[in-house]
Design a protein around this motif. Sequence first.
Motif, PDB file in Angstrom:
ATOM      1  N   TRP A 180      -2.008  -6.461   0.209  1.00  0.00           N
ATOM      2  CA  TRP A 180      -1.137  -6.326   1.386  1.00  0.00           C
ATOM      3  C   TRP A 180       0.289  -6.727   1.023  1.00  0.00           C
ATOM      4  O   TRP A 180       0.524  -7.822   0.528  1.00  0.00           O
ATOM      5  CB  TRP A 180      -1.654  -7.188   2.536  1.00  0.00           C
ATOM      6  CG  TRP A 180      -0.856  -6.996   3.794  1.00  0.00           C
ATOM      7  CD1 TRP A 180      -0.968  -5.963   4.681  1.00  0.00           C
ATOM      8  CD2 TRP A 180       0.184  -7.845   4.283  1.00  0.00           C
ATOM      9  NE1 TRP A 180      -0.058  -6.104   5.689  1.00  0.00           N
ATOM     10  CE2 TRP A 180       0.664  -7.240   5.484  1.00  0.00           C
ATOM     11  CE3 TRP A 180       0.765  -9.026   3.846  1.00  0.00           C
ATOM     12  CZ2 TRP A 180       1.698  -7.809   6.233  1.00  0.00           C
ATOM     13  CZ3 TRP A 180       1.794  -9.587   4.581  1.00  0.00           C
ATOM     14  CH2 TRP A 180       2.248  -8.983   5.773  1.00  0.00           C
ATOM     15  N   ILE A 181       1.250  -5.822   1.274  1.00  0.00           N
ATOM     16  CA  ILE A 181       2.655  -6.096   0.949  1.00  0.00           C
ATOM     17  C   ILE A 181       3.567  -6.020   2.167  1.00  0.00           C
ATOM     18  O   ILE A 181       4.778  -6.224   2.055  1.00  0.00           O
ATOM     19  CB  ILE A 181       3.191  -5.110  -0.116  1.00  0.00           C
ATOM     20  CG1 ILE A 181       2.955  -3.664   0.335  1.00  0.00           C
ATOM     21  CG2 ILE A 181       2.550  -5.378  -1.470  1.00  0.00           C
ATOM     22  CD1 ILE A 181       3.828  -2.650  -0.372  1.00  0.00           C
ATOM     23  N   GLY A 182       3.027  -5.684   3.337  1.00  0.00           N
ATOM     24  CA  GLY A 182       3.866  -5.592   4.540  1.00  0.00           C
ATOM     25  C   GLY A 182       4.933  -4.530   4.384  1.00  0.00           C
ATOM     26  O   GLY A 182       4.649  -3.411   3.959  1.00  0.00           O
ATOM     27  N   VAL A 183       6.190  -4.893   4.688  1.00  0.00           N
ATOM     28  CA  VAL A 183       7.288  -3.913   4.607  1.00  0.00           C
ATOM     29  C   VAL A 183       7.905  -3.828   3.209  1.00  0.00           C
ATOM     30  O   VAL A 183       8.828  -3.065   3.004  1.00  0.00           O
ATOM     31  CB  VAL A 183       8.420  -4.215   5.623  1.00  0.00           C
ATOM     32  CG1 VAL A 183       7.921  -4.126   7.041  1.00  0.00           C
ATOM     33  CG2 VAL A 183       9.081  -5.563   5.337  1.00  0.00           C
ATOM     34  N   ARG A 184       7.390  -4.587   2.255  1.00  0.00           N
ATOM     35  CA  ARG A 184       8.023  -4.589   0.926  1.00  0.00           C
ATOM     36  C   ARG A 184       7.565  -3.369   0.132  1.00  0.00           C
ATOM     37  O   ARG A 184       6.835  -3.460  -0.848  1.00  0.00           O
ATOM     38  CB  ARG A 184       7.716  -5.903   0.190  1.00  0.00           C
ATOM     39  CG  ARG A 184       8.300  -7.102   0.871  1.00  0.00           C
ATOM     40  CD  ARG A 184       9.796  -7.317   0.770  1.00  0.00           C
ATOM     41  NE  ARG A 184      10.667  -6.188   0.601  1.00  0.00           N
ATOM     42  CZ  ARG A 184      11.757  -5.951   1.341  1.00  0.00           C
ATOM     43  NH1 ARG A 184      12.078  -6.738   2.318  1.00  0.00           N
ATOM     44  NH2 ARG A 184      12.529  -4.916   1.087  1.00  0.00           N
ATOM     45  N   ARG A 185       8.037  -2.198   0.581  1.00  0.00           N
ATOM     46  CA  ARG A 185       7.550  -0.930   0.045  1.00  0.00           C
ATOM     47  C   ARG A 185       8.052  -0.637  -1.360  1.00  0.00           C
ATOM     48  O   ARG A 185       7.535   0.273  -2.000  1.00  0.00           O
ATOM     49  CB  ARG A 185       7.949   0.223   0.977  1.00  0.00           C
ATOM     50  CG  ARG A 185       7.525   0.026   2.411  1.00  0.00           C
ATOM     51  CD  ARG A 185       6.106   0.352   2.664  1.00  0.00           C
ATOM     52  NE  ARG A 185       5.766   1.736   2.398  1.00  0.00           N
ATOM     53  CZ  ARG A 185       4.600   2.263   2.764  1.00  0.00           C
ATOM     54  NH1 ARG A 185       3.716   1.529   3.423  1.00  0.00           N
ATOM     55  NH2 ARG A 185       4.320   3.498   2.476  1.00  0.00           N
ATOM     56  N   GLU A 186       9.085  -1.379  -1.863  1.00  0.00           N
ATOM     57  CA  GLU A 186       9.464  -1.146  -3.255  1.00  0.00           C
ATOM     58  C   GLU A 186       8.300  -1.502  -4.175  1.00  0.00           C
ATOM     59  O   GLU A 186       8.167  -0.948  -5.262  1.00  0.00           O
ATOM     60  CB  GLU A 186      10.729  -1.933  -3.665  1.00  0.00           C
ATOM     61  CG  GLU A 186      10.715  -3.417  -3.411  1.00  0.00           C
ATOM     62  CD  GLU A 186      11.127  -3.746  -1.982  1.00  0.00           C
ATOM     63  OE1 GLU A 186      11.827  -2.939  -1.374  1.00  0.00           O
ATOM     64  OE2 GLU A 186      10.707  -4.801  -1.481  1.00  0.00           O
ATOM     65  N   LEU A 187       7.428  -2.417  -3.704  1.00  0.00           N
ATOM     66  CA  LEU A 187       6.260  -2.776  -4.512  1.00  0.00           C
ATOM     67  C   LEU A 187       5.289  -1.594  -4.579  1.00  0.00           C
ATOM     68  O   LEU A 187       4.639  -1.361  -5.604  1.00  0.00           O
ATOM     69  CB  LEU A 187       5.581  -4.012  -3.917  1.00  0.00           C
ATOM     70  CG  LEU A 187       6.477  -5.264  -3.837  1.00  0.00           C
ATOM     71  CD1 LEU A 187       5.763  -6.377  -3.070  1.00  0.00           C
ATOM     72  CD2 LEU A 187       6.860  -5.741  -5.232  1.00  0.00           C
ATOM     73  N   MET A 188       5.198  -0.849  -3.467  1.00  0.00           N
ATOM     74  CA  MET A 188       4.367   0.364  -3.438  1.00  0.00           C
ATOM     75  C   MET A 188       4.914   1.382  -4.432  1.00  0.00           C
ATOM     76  O   MET A 188       4.169   1.965  -5.232  1.00  0.00           O
ATOM     77  CB  MET A 188       4.383   0.937  -2.015  1.00  0.00           C
ATOM     78  CG  MET A 188       3.509   2.142  -1.793  1.00  0.00           C
ATOM     79  SD  MET A 188       1.776   1.707  -1.496  1.00  0.00           S
ATOM     80  CE  MET A 188       1.838   1.242   0.240  1.00  0.00           C
ATOM     81  N   LEU A 189       6.240   1.596  -4.377  1.00  0.00           N
ATOM     82  CA  LEU A 189       6.897   2.542  -5.294  1.00  0.00           C
ATOM     83  C   LEU A 189       6.624   2.146  -6.747  1.00  0.00           C
ATOM     84  O   LEU A 189       6.279   2.986  -7.588  1.00  0.00           O
ATOM     85  CB  LEU A 189       8.409   2.542  -5.011  1.00  0.00           C
ATOM     86  CG  LEU A 189       9.316   3.287  -5.982  1.00  0.00           C
ATOM     87  CD1 LEU A 189       9.014   4.780  -5.983  1.00  0.00           C
ATOM     88  CD2 LEU A 189      10.785   3.055  -5.628  1.00  0.00           C
ATOM     89  N   MET A 190       6.773   0.864  -7.045  1.00  0.00           N
ATOM     90  CA  MET A 190       6.576   0.386  -8.416  1.00  0.00           C
ATOM     91  C   MET A 190       5.133   0.611  -8.867  1.00  0.00           C
ATOM     92  O   MET A 190       4.872   1.053  -9.992  1.00  0.00           O
ATOM     93  CB  MET A 190       6.922  -1.105  -8.504  1.00  0.00           C
ATOM     94  CG  MET A 190       8.420  -1.382  -8.332  1.00  0.00           C
ATOM     95  SD  MET A 190       8.767  -3.079  -7.789  1.00  0.00           S
ATOM     96  CE  MET A 190       8.314  -4.014  -9.245  1.00  0.00           C
ATOM     97  N   ALA A 191       4.184   0.320  -7.964  1.00  0.00           N
ATOM     98  CA  ALA A 191       2.765   0.488  -8.302  1.00  0.00           C
ATOM     99  C   ALA A 191       2.443   1.964  -8.537  1.00  0.00           C
ATOM    100  O   ALA A 191       1.717   2.314  -9.465  1.00  0.00           O
ATOM    101  CB  ALA A 191       1.886  -0.089  -7.191  1.00  0.00           C
ATOM    102  N   HIS A 192       2.995   2.835  -7.676  1.00  0.00           N
ATOM    103  CA  HIS A 192       2.756   4.274  -7.839  1.00  0.00           C
ATOM    104  C   HIS A 192       3.279   4.774  -9.179  1.00  0.00           C
ATOM    105  O   HIS A 192       2.701   5.668  -9.789  1.00  0.00           O
ATOM    106  CB  HIS A 192       3.468   5.061  -6.728  1.00  0.00           C
ATOM    107  CG  HIS A 192       2.823   4.936  -5.387  1.00  0.00           C
ATOM    108  ND1 HIS A 192       3.366   5.512  -4.260  1.00  0.00           N
ATOM    109  CD2 HIS A 192       1.690   4.317  -4.989  1.00  0.00           C
ATOM    110  CE1 HIS A 192       2.592   5.254  -3.219  1.00  0.00           C
ATOM    111  NE2 HIS A 192       1.573   4.522  -3.629  1.00  0.00           N
ATOM    112  N   ALA A 193       4.415   4.216  -9.625  1.00  0.00           N
ATOM    113  CA  ALA A 193       5.107   4.748 -10.801  1.00  0.00           C
ATOM    114  C   ALA A 193       4.573   4.181 -12.114  1.00  0.00           C
ATOM    115  O   ALA A 193       4.812   4.757 -13.171  1.00  0.00           O
ATOM    116  CB  ALA A 193       6.607   4.452 -10.683  1.00  0.00           C
ATOM    117  N   SER A 194       3.860   3.042 -12.057  1.00  0.00           N
ATOM    118  CA  SER A 194       3.499   2.314 -13.279  1.00  0.00           C
ATOM    119  C   SER A 194       2.101   2.670 -13.776  1.00  0.00           C
ATOM    120  O   SER A 194       1.220   2.996 -12.992  1.00  0.00           O
ATOM    121  CB  SER A 194       3.540   0.804 -13.025  1.00  0.00           C
ATOM    122  OG  SER A 194       4.851   0.413 -12.705  1.00  0.00           O
TER     123      SER A 194
END
Lengths: 278, 254
Positions: A180-194
């Motif tokens: 769970w990351i809440g609104v910290r969607r840059e973490l989602m972007l990073m996970a998708h890209a890595s």
Amino acid sequence: MAAQVTATLSLEDLAARIADGARIALPPDYSGCAMAAVRALMRRPVRDLHVVAVPAGGMQVDMLIGAGCVACVEAAAVTMGENGLAPRFTAALKSGEIEMRDATCPAIQAGLQAAEKGIPFMPLRGIIGSDLLRVRPDWKVIDNPLAESGRRDPIVILPAIRPDVTLFHALKADRQGNVWIGVRRELMLMAHASRQTLVTVERIEDGDFLQDAALAAGTIPALYISAIAEAKNGAWPIELAGAYPADRKAQADYVAAARTADGFARWADEVVHDKVPA
Amino acid sequence: MSKAVSAQPSGAVSTTEIMIGAIAGMLAGLGHIAVGASSPIPGSAALLTRARSKGATRVSVLGSRENNPFTDGGRELFDCAGQGRIDAFFLSGGQIDGAANINLVGIGDLDDYPRAQARFPGSFGSSYLYFVVPRVILFREEHTPRTLVEHVDFISAPGTSPPDVYRPGGPYALVTSRCVFTFDRTRARFTLASVHPGVTAENVRAATGFDYDAPARVPETPALDAASLELLRTTVAREVAETYPAFAQRTWGM
């Protein structure tokens, strides 16, 4: 990349998954920094990291540089915020011991978005006329191929950024490895890209976050998460939104100590290597 | 010290508050103002503008929890700006030159990059936002020939662009601890618009490393009225302290 089950590891074993020379994406100070894991990397110590700060680096990047773990930094900025310049970063650039790839915030995000989509580059407005183009030969200017006929429209294209690993800290994961990351969607972007994503969390909970609509919207599915480790106060001395504030004294103490290489070494003995000062 | 100030029991207007007032004067009536990293003075001006707007102005402060509406990560501010959803933004520079080029990277010969004589944190979002936000206000407290130079050593973001480059945005004004300059984008040149209390046009000329235009008589930067100053030192100061605690402590003792 075949789908794998997310592993639950100890902090040290999680850090051990980050290879020497890895291209590692790290979040900004407001987003959840895996500081306990960073200290584990310094104890090892990991070598020759290529750090991608998404999009700016703070204390974790400065610490890794001070400990000799970093070969290259790609960032829109490295700063200690209200505590001023990042001391080991500044010293390492002066001595020439690290390579620097200056960027601008949305260029790093756009590069990660290209990787997320599996495409080779992403266009971005701005930048033309900036000296960033002179120090970043990997950034190109093309003519917009879709511009109205007869109209020239130069635009910058940025290569995809495909990190080997993303490392961050979050409040909670479930036993399946959904984070769970809440609104910290840059973490989602990073996970998708890595290629792999390693996450430390305050706690691992029973249940399935994806079955709860309120949680699911702010959750990175385990599909993208390679391994998780529990680390209480894992972001200290950086804040973790919704859990604890920054330890401003510890941060100021760091900046004061790290002004010199010797001061940094004494600080690291105490805070990273857990040696009682003589 | 201006008349509006002497009524304030909490003391004289500081240079910081003059700068906040000058910037706030450029923001009235705007719909959406965004504030980036390391920008406590513009952040204070933006929050003061919101407080005076009675709900008409939206302010988004990077790094804030209470004053940050974004839910799609760090990129949302930039995507928002790219579509024209942000009316004003603020940039600074280790060096700023007479053509409004800004340098956030470092001092030294570009051929020696990255081994700068002095390294700054980095360009942040400037290389993009300077192009797409209509009203970019430059701010720099230190007003010396060292910071306001003829030519910057590294262009993080250029002040102007050739006509074929997509650029709906750009520099609007430069606010320092001494004065306010406005910027003419077609001539790529600053004009001295006002000097802060106690500063003369001659002081500004001597402290500025670049050439600029100036009228025969330069007005004084207007002070905030008593009600605005009160608002700044109470409600706004508390809002600023959430994101910039050290600045709020230094400026207002909170």
